[in-house]
Scaffold this active site. Structure first.
Site, PDB file in Angstrom:
ATOM      1  NE  ARG A  11      39.373  39.417  42.140  1.00  0.00           N
ATOM      2  CZ  ARG A  11      40.584  39.626  42.847  1.00  0.00           C
ATOM      3  NH1 ARG A  11      41.254  38.895  43.521  1.00  0.00           N
ATOM      4  NH2 ARG A  11      41.086  40.705  42.530  1.00  0.00           N
ATOM      5  N   GLY A  51      47.691  44.392  39.095  1.00  0.00           N
ATOM      6  CA  GLY A  51      49.076  44.555  39.005  1.00  0.00           C
ATOM      7  C   GLY A  51      49.414  43.794  37.620  1.00  0.00           C
ATOM      8  N   GLY A  61      42.121  47.212  39.220  1.00  0.00           N
ATOM      9  CA  GLY A  61      42.488  47.992  40.407  1.00  0.00           C
ATOM     10  C   GLY A  61      41.267  48.901  40.774  1.00  0.00           C
TER      11      GLY A  61
END
Length: 397
Positions: free
Chosen positions: A36, A377, A354
């Site tokens: 990330r 999500g 996910g």
């Protein structure tokens, strides 16, 4: 409507507030996966190289009490970011106050700082997560422009995204957010056809709205994972002790009737008597599952069937593994489907975050996909066709 991106704004000499998603896994104070952070580098570098002053911030985990703060500081993340950028990243241990304001005021063009975990503001009344008006306004006052590059929180109205955006003159998407809007948003708004969706994971209830949305848009919807057994039971098949949402059987029947031959179910499964990687297992037709068996993966014939359905697809979106891929004996279905998608040459291939994203990365196929979403999500809600508050508050071009 096209959204303004970071290249559409003049960042030179400006204090650029940048919401990033540095919610990285950590163990004993060490980062175990920096994907990330790496993903945010292009946006950060663009602002720095063009004379902007970056004030980066993120949440890390959930914080509800003072005790929760332990191990949730972003300081190790700031150090990792400094290594990756090969330049100093100043760090403020505060989320508001004189020390933070002074650090911002002392920033020079081409310099970057981070401040502490935005969720530390949740200890006293969930100010970050509940989008406290005063907090969003305060953070907005620290900068001249706001760049939102955190798709993982785009489905939430927090002070660090919507709160700031509502109180600052100019709001743009970072490069990572731009890709999410282009690819996930593109599936919803104007996909290249044929569009094939592959949905897995444990529960039908997690994917109801996505299935309903995709029935209108997709040419085929391939269903695997634990959720497949709710559909199979709704068809009248014996599923043994497989995972099933009995309260969703009527809904599964409705969805199958609505989708018709668009919805494709597995024809075989890898079945076992225990939920364990050490137990004996066998591959059987979905019509031959014994009463004391549970299906833990799709079988090889299903992988072949799904690969056949993928032929000629121009857009493929995949969300959810085909089985319990964390256990090696029940990972073959996920591996097979991942390989089948990765081999498509003329298709836009998208993983909706996910567990399926984790699987593709672990299996070494990350580079074979057009786009891997950074938000599980958020990508699900985006595929449902919902307006995401974090995207809605970015300025239109």
């Amino acid at each position: 409507m096209a959204k303004k991106i970071v290249t559409d704004i003049d960042v030179k000499g400006k204090k650029v507030l940048m919401r990033v998603d540095f919610n990285v896994p950590m163990k004993d104070g060490k980062i175990t996966n920096d994907n990330r952070i790496v993903a945010a580098l292009p946006t950060i570098k663009y602002v720095l190289e063009n004379g902007g002053r970056v004030i980066a911030f993120s949440h890390l985990g959930r914080v509800k009490t003072e005790e929760d703060k332990a191990g949730k500081s972003l300081e190790p993340v700031a150090k990792k970011l400094a290594d990756l950028l090969e330049q100093e990243v100043k760090f403020s241990t505060e989320t508001r106050g004189a020390e933070l304001e002074e650090a911002v005021a002392n920033l020079k063009d081409g310099e970057i700082m981070m401040f502490e975990n935005t969720r530390f503001e949740d200890v006293d009344g969930k100010k970050e997560s509940k989008n406290d008006p005063g907090l969003g306004k305060y953070w907005a006052s620290l900068g001249d422009v706001f760049v939102n590059d955190a798709f993982g929180t785009a489905h939430r109205s927090h002070a660090s995204n919507v709160g700031i955006a509502s109180n600052i003159d100019e709001v743009a998407a970072g490069f990572l957010m731009e890709k999410e809007i282009k690819f996930i948003g593109g599936v919803v708004e104007d996909p290249q056809k044929p569009l094939v969706a592959i949905l897995g994971g444990a529960k039908v209830s997690d994917k109801i709205a996505v299935i309903e949305s995709l029935i209108e848009k997709a040419d085929k919807i391939l269903v695997g994972g634990g959720m497949m057994f709710t559909f199979l039971k709704a068809k009248g098949l014996n599923i043994g002790s497989s995972l099933c949402e009995d309260d969703k059987l009527d809904l599964a029947t409705e969805l199958m009737e609505k989708a018709g031959d668009k919805l494709v179910l597995p024809v075989d499964t890898v079945a076992a008597k225990e939920f364990s990687n050490d137990t004996e297992f066998r591959t059987v037709s979905v019509e031959d599952i014994a009463d004391d068996e549970m299906g833990l993966d799709v079988g090889s014939k299903t992988v072949e069937l799904f690969a056949k359905e993928l032929e000629g697809a121009k857009t493929v979106v995949w969300n959810g593994p085909m089985g319990v891929f964390e256990m090696s004996n029940f990972a073959e279905g996920t591996i097979g489907v991942c390989e089948a998608i990765a081999k498509l040459e003329d298709a836009i291939t998208i993983i909706g975050g996910g567990d399926s994203a984790t699987a593709a990365i672990q299996l070494g196929y990350a580079d074979d996909f057009t786009h891997i979403s950074t938000g599980g999500g958020a990508s699900l809600q985006y595929l449902e066709g919902k307006e995401l508050p974090g995207i809605a508050t970015i300025d239109d071009k």
